[in-house]
Design a protein around this motif. Structure first.
Motif, PDB file in Angstrom:
ATOM      1  N   GLN A   1      -6.937  -9.293 -13.982  1.00 43.62           N
ATOM      2  CA  GLN A   1      -7.278  -8.713 -15.283  1.00 43.62           C
ATOM      3  C   GLN A   1      -8.763  -8.875 -15.585  1.00 43.62           C
ATOM      4  O   GLN A   1      -9.405  -7.968 -16.150  1.00 43.62           O
ATOM      5  CB  GLN A   1      -6.439  -9.398 -16.370  1.00 43.62           C
ATOM      6  N   ALA A   2      -9.326 -10.022 -15.198  1.00 44.76           N
ATOM      7  CA  ALA A   2     -10.729 -10.312 -15.501  1.00 44.76           C
ATOM      8  C   ALA A   2     -11.694  -9.770 -14.453  1.00 44.76           C
ATOM      9  O   ALA A   2     -12.912  -9.794 -14.662  1.00 44.76           O
ATOM     10  CB  ALA A   2     -10.924 -11.824 -15.637  1.00 44.76           C
TER      11      ALA A   2
ATOM     12  N   LEU B   1      -9.954 -15.983 -20.624  1.00 41.98           N
ATOM     13  CA  LEU B   1     -10.411 -14.613 -20.408  1.00 41.98           C
ATOM     14  C   LEU B   1     -11.728 -14.356 -21.129  1.00 41.98           C
ATOM     15  O   LEU B   1     -12.635 -13.716 -20.571  1.00 41.98           O
ATOM     16  CB  LEU B   1      -9.346 -13.620 -20.878  1.00 41.98           C
TER      17      LEU B   1
ATOM     18  N   CYS C   1     -12.091 -11.059 -11.338  1.00 38.04           N
ATOM     19  CA  CYS C   1     -12.682 -12.179 -10.598  1.00 38.04           C
ATOM     20  C   CYS C   1     -12.905 -11.795  -9.129  1.00 38.04           C
ATOM     21  O   CYS C   1     -12.134 -11.037  -8.550  1.00 38.04           O
ATOM     22  CB  CYS C   1     -11.788 -13.407 -10.678  1.00 38.04           C
TER      23      CYS C   1
ATOM     24  N   LEU D   1     -14.441 -16.019 -19.087  1.00 34.67           N
ATOM     25  CA  LEU D   1     -14.684 -15.269 -17.853  1.00 34.67           C
ATOM     26  C   LEU D   1     -15.531 -14.033 -18.136  1.00 34.67           C
ATOM     27  O   LEU D   1     -16.498 -13.732 -17.408  1.00 34.67           O
ATOM     28  CB  LEU D   1     -13.361 -14.849 -17.216  1.00 34.67           C
ATOM     29  N   HIS D   2     -15.200 -13.330 -19.202  1.00 34.47           N
ATOM     30  CA  HIS D   2     -15.978 -12.139 -19.566  1.00 34.47           C
ATOM     31  C   HIS D   2     -17.390 -12.519 -20.014  1.00 34.47           C
ATOM     32  O   HIS D   2     -18.354 -11.789 -19.719  1.00 34.47           O
ATOM     33  CB  HIS D   2     -15.254 -11.354 -20.654  1.00 34.47           C
TER      34      HIS D   2
END
Length: 311
Positions: free
Chosen positions: A132-133, A69, A135, A72-73
């Motif tokens: 959540q991320a 995560l 994507c 990804l952020h």
């Protein structure tokens, strides 16, 4: 769908690899050097053999959820759009395309429904992370040729993933297998691995177009690339091919691929293979014979193509 100017990142990264400054710098360089606007995070769960049914995605061979995560952020903070690609390998070295079971259940033998239950759990776990991320896409499998005939199970898996993830869903079939999937209608985006010989792109693209056009869905190459090795342009999917390092042959392969694909308005991009989270030293790029393009002439070919695409 936006044209995917993308690169696959972090393949075979293990627990803790994404926590390093080297991994972040590698991702920054990927964007800077190639002009990529998308990054595909490819994960590699494990099952013991192609005939065992337990998918292990919680061991040391995987980056953990928190570091994934965070990365990804970080990618998004650079302006990159993110795609999550949870795939699988076999511990005994067999290629995932050979994962297979009897079509009719037999007592004491491993069964399709057991494998799909474990694999669906794996995909749904990362679908939740993709949601959540934020994507842009999740790719729910890669080059799993023998499984593709199990249409009912794949359709159910995709339905289950949609319960956790609201973005686009794709599946990445293998080269030459685009007609092998009769459930393309269940995904949002069709994708395949574009490891075609340098002199065969025109014929292969014409074949793929005939297959995917009736579905009226976007298509992109979720993988494509070529090792920098003499002989690889003729057989770019063979990572075990013996040959001397040859960065010019790799660059010429990318030029040929982009020349032909650039003429096809139905192709919506690439997720090139691949960019490591732990880069080799740039001064040694000329001696590296792998798929990586860091510091090689192909890097410039890719950037020139990506920055010239106006779609």
């Amino acid at each position: 769908m936006d044209y995917i100017k993308g690169f696959t990142y972090g393949w075979l990264s293990q627990r803790g690899d994404f926590r390093t400054e080297a991994a972040r710098e590698s991702l920054r360089l990927l964007q800077e050097r190639t002009g990529s606007e998308y990054v595909i995070f490819a994960l590699a769960a494990l099952q013991d053999t192609p005939h065992t049914t337990r998918v292990d995605y919680k061991g040391e061979h995987m980056v953990d959820d928190e570091e994934l995560l965070d990365m990804l952020h970080y990618a998004q903070s650079l302006g990159l759009r993110t795609i999550l690609k949870p795939t699988i390998n076999c511990r005994n070295g067999t290629w995932r395309a050979h994962i297979n079971f009897f079509d009719r259940d037999v007592p004491c033998e491993p069964k399709w429904h057991e494998w799909f239950a474990s694999y669906t759990d794996y995909q749904c776990h990362y679908a939740h992370i993709a949601e959540q991320a934020g994507c842009s896409m999740i790719i729910v499998g890669c080059e799993m040729v023998q499984t593709e005939r199990r249409s009912t199970e794949w359709r159910q898996l995709i339905q289950n993933v949609r319960q956790h993830y609201s973005g686009q869903i794709s599946y990445n079939t293998d080269k030459y297998q685009e007609a092998n999937v009769d459930w393309w209608d269940a995904v949002d985006v069709i994708s395949s691995s574009g490891y075609y010989p340098h002199d065969d792109w025109e014929q292969q693209l014409a074949r793929i177009e005939r297959i995917v056009k009736p579905y009226s869905k976007p298509f992109f190459f979720a993988e494509a690339g070529c090792p920098s090795r003499t002989g690889s342009a003729a057989i770019p999917n063979d990572w075990n091919l013996q040959g001397a390092a040859n960065v010019q042959e790799q660059a010429a392969y990318y030029e040929a691929m982009f020349e032909h694909a650039g003429k096809c308005d139905w192709i919506e991009g690439f997720g090139l293979w691949d960019w490591s989270a732990q880069l080799y030293a740039e001064h040694g790029a000329g001696e590296d014979d792998g798929y990586g393009v860091f510091g090689k002439p192909a890097e410039h070919v890719i950037r020139n193509f990506y920055t010239s695409v106006q779609r």
